[in-house]
Enzyme design. Structure first.
Site, PDB file in Angstrom:
ATOM      1  N   ASP A  99       0.857  -1.192   0.000  1.00 41.74           N
ATOM      2  CA  ASP A  99       0.000   0.000   0.000  1.00 41.74           C
ATOM      3  C   ASP A  99       0.889   1.237   0.000  1.00 41.74           C
ATOM      4  OD1 ASP A  99      -2.080   1.744   0.027  1.00 41.74           O
ATOM      5  OD2 ASP A  99      -2.905   1.110   1.950  1.00 41.74           O
ATOM      6  N   CYS A 102       0.367   4.629   1.896  1.00 42.43           N
ATOM      7  CA  CYS A 102      -0.665   4.568   2.928  1.00 42.43           C
ATOM      8  C   CYS A 102      -0.281   5.675   3.906  1.00 42.43           C
ATOM      9  CB  CYS A 102      -0.645   3.205   3.619  1.00 42.43           C
ATOM     10  SG  CYS A 102      -1.927   3.034   4.862  1.00 42.43           S
ATOM     11  N   ASN A 207      -7.243  -1.856   7.597  1.00 43.44           N
ATOM     12  CA  ASN A 207      -7.155  -0.939   8.740  1.00 43.44           C
ATOM     13  C   ASN A 207      -7.448   0.507   8.351  1.00 43.44           C
ATOM     14  OD1 ASN A 207      -4.883  -0.434   7.261  1.00 43.44           O
ATOM     15  ND2 ASN A 207      -3.429  -0.630   8.952  1.00 43.44           N
ATOM     16  N   HIS A 208      -8.021   0.743   7.176  1.00 42.57           N
ATOM     17  CA  HIS A 208      -8.320   2.112   6.752  1.00 42.57           C
ATOM     18  C   HIS A 208      -9.591   2.609   7.446  1.00 42.57           C
ATOM     19  CE1 HIS A 208      -5.866   1.266   2.855  1.00 42.57           C
ATOM     20  NE2 HIS A 208      -5.111   1.499   3.914  1.00 42.57           N
ATOM     21  N   PHE A 209      -9.629   3.911   7.706  1.00 37.14           N
ATOM     22  CA  PHE A 209     -10.774   4.443   8.456  1.00 37.14           C
ATOM     23  C   PHE A 209     -10.906   5.943   8.263  1.00 37.14           C
ATOM     24  CE2 PHE A 209      -7.147   4.721  11.402  1.00 37.14           C
ATOM     25  CZ  PHE A 209      -7.226   6.049  11.793  1.00 37.14           C
ATOM     26  N   HIS A 333       3.090   7.048   5.202  1.00 34.53           N
ATOM     27  CA  HIS A 333       3.599   6.001   6.099  1.00 34.53           C
ATOM     28  C   HIS A 333       4.424   4.953   5.362  1.00 34.53           C
ATOM     29  CE1 HIS A 333       0.384   6.586   9.481  1.00 34.53           C
ATOM     30  NE2 HIS A 333       1.319   7.497   9.495  1.00 34.53           N
ATOM     31  N   SER A 389      -5.767   8.269  19.628  1.00 34.20           N
ATOM     32  CA  SER A 389      -4.689   8.569  18.673  1.00 34.20           C
ATOM     33  C   SER A 389      -3.900   9.749  19.231  1.00 34.20           C
ATOM     34  CB  SER A 389      -5.275   8.918  17.303  1.00 34.20           C
ATOM     35  OG  SER A 389      -6.009   7.835  16.772  1.00 34.20           O
ATOM     36  N   HIS A 408       4.456   4.996  13.323  1.00 33.46           N
ATOM     37  CA  HIS A 408       3.321   5.392  12.468  1.00 33.46           C
ATOM     38  C   HIS A 408       1.974   4.977  13.027  1.00 33.46           C
ATOM     39  CE1 HIS A 408       2.638   1.268  11.335  1.00 33.46           C
ATOM     40  NE2 HIS A 408       1.851   1.565  10.337  1.00 33.46           N
ATOM     41  N   GLY A 411       0.663  -0.703  15.837  1.00 34.23           N
ATOM     42  CA  GLY A 411       1.370  -1.945  15.533  1.00 34.23           C
ATOM     43  C   GLY A 411       0.566  -3.147  15.972  1.00 34.23           C
TER      44      GLY A 411
END
Length: 485
Positions: A99, A102, A207-209, A333, A389, A408, A411
């Site tokens: 990706d 990303c 894990n995209h949001f 990232h 976050s 980033h 993990g």
């Protein structure tokens, strides 16, 4: 994640750094940023072997580095950072990942938590309608033709702004102004181009949001003021990348790089580290193709930021100026870039691979936005959907010790398969709602794969980065509503 058959020996340097001493075919030491507990967890997978393997590649400068969110990845560990000189050094798709670019975008607003609490469900539903998400998601209201796609691949986020998706001032708050130079669309396969056209402006899966959050804690009041962050202030974070186009660019180059490694006599400790000299035709072609994918990703996040702004205006029936969703920053990232550092007292250009790592340039660096020069580059560290976050800043120590890089994200500590087993029989969306977090998703599969237990506590990751001095904390954000891919 495979279990490590034989992790390399590690030596403790201090409370937050560990060394893998150079041995065998390693050309340099490996350095891992972690505390004692993290190191015990890290040793359960093969990521330390990957740190040692990266240290074997020709032309590596400094150390083979791993950030505190390190875990097993393709070739390089996720959380891996390595720089290579431009004479005999290499570039590797495994050091960037599938990706490509990303990354994360963060917007702040003039709104407070109390301003949107009653409309939170409507807001996340509007974002869900306006930003297609999930595997193979496509837009119906924006379809790129071949000519427009070339513009996206060569101009990046500036193309989106020119089309009316965002404002000119957004570009100043994107890494490299949302465009990596040297992109050449002629190097992309027909399949890569075909995968990209219908997916522009979509979130994807995994894990995209998109996350609506509020500022829960401020650690540096002056820096927060410069970034426009205030207690209870509403923010929106977008995490996505280059979709199928970037994946295809990586896929298309792996065999090319395997052949190149053989052609140039590069001994690979792992086929997933397939690479070519930076200055070779294969190396230059990969960097030019990778730049296309990176520019696609910058554009993708810029477009989604536009539709987030539209969603807020639709639901709250307030003007854009009143809502004030301004872009704080947008960072890569997964990327390989030619950057300049002071090495052994001299300015040198190197090819820095950041694989699940964030650029973290310090105050006064010429490549960060003028309005942030007094504080440093914003570093955006998302956690899992159930906790928090962080916003941090780059530091001088990152420039000297980690090629201007830091962690980033949280993990992973569980594979997606393991997470799904742990979540079996549980109503994860209801659990989140009980914790005050609304979750919207096109399906349940991603939600169970992304449970909080699947990740390290990002507060621990950020603490290590902060205490080690490779970035410093500004603010903590807690989620209110999340659109999962």
């Amino acid at each position: 994640m495979p279990e490590a058959a034989a992790n390399p020996k590690v030596q403790k340097i201090d409370d937050y750094r560990w060394r893998i001493p150079r041995e065998g075919k390693m050309r340099t030491d490996g350095i891992i940023y972690a505390d004692q507990q993290m190191m015990e967890d890290i040793q359960r997978d093969m990521s330390l072997v990957q740190v040692a393997n990266v240290a074997c590649l020709p032309g590596i400068v400094g150390h083979s580095l791993a950030m505190p969110d390190i875990h097993w990845g393709y070739g390089f560990p996720i959380g891996g950072v390595a720089a290579f000189n431009l004479d005999e050094g290499v570039v590797s798709p495994g050091g960037v990942g599938y990706d490509i670019n990303c990354g994360v975008q963060l917007m702040r607003s003039n709104l407070r938590k109390g301003d949107i609490q009653a409309d939170l469900q409507k807001l996340i539903e509007a974002i869900f309608r306006n930003i297609p998400s999930g595997v193979g998601s496509r837009r119906k209201d924006l379809k790129l033709g071949p000519a427009d796609e070339r513009e996206v691949l060569t101009r990046g986020a500036a193309w989106a702004v020119q089309q009316g998706y965002g404002a000119e001032q957004d570009l100043a708050h994107i890494e490299d102004r949302g465009c990596i130079a040297g992109a050449d669309p002629d190097l992309l396969s027909k399949k890569a181009l075909e995968r990209g056209r219908p997916e522009i402006g979509t979130l994807g899966s995994g894990n995209h949001f998109v996350e609506i959050a509020s500022v829960a804690e401020i650690f540096d009041m002056e820096a927060a003021r410069v970034l426009g962050l205030e207690p209870d202030g509403i923010t929106v974070m977008i995490h996505s990348g280059s979709r199928g186009l970037g994946h295809q660019v990586c896929e298309d180059n792996l065999d090319v790089m395997l052949d190149a490694a053989q052609k140039y006599g590069i001994e690979l400790p792992d086929r997933q580290l397939a690479c070519a000299p930076v200055q070779s035709k294969e190396g230059k072609n990969y960097l030019a193709a990778m730049a296309c994918a990176a520019n696609f990703a910058f554009t993708n996040r810029q477009l989604m930021g536009h539709w987030v702004r539209q969603s807020f205006q639709q639901v709250l029936d307030r003007s854009a100026q009143d809502i004030g969703l301004d872009l704080i920053y947008d960072v890569c990232h997964n990327i390989a870039k030619i950057e300049e550092f002071i090495i052994d007292g001299q300015k040198r250009k190197v090819c820095v691979h950041r694989k699940g790592a964030t650029r973290a340039f310090p105050a006064h660096h010429p490549l960060i936005p003028a309005d942030y020069r007094s504080i440093g580059q914003p570093v955006l560290i998302p956690g899992d959907m159930g906790r928090y976050s962080f916003v941090l800043l780059g530091t001088e120590k990152a420039m000297t010790d980690t090629f201007g890089s830091t962690c980033h994200g949280a993990g992973r500590v569980m594979s997606r398969h393991q997470a799904a087993k742990v979540a079996k029989g549980r109503a994860i969306i209801r659990e989140m709602e009980d914790r005050g977090i609304l979750v919207r998703s096109p399906g349940k599969r991603t939600v169970v794969e992304e449970i909080s237990e699947a990740y390290k506590d990002v507060a621990d990751v950020v603490r290590v980065a902060h205490e080690a001095g490779i970035s410093r904390k500004v603010a903590k954000l807690t989620p209110l509503a999340v659109l999962k891919g």
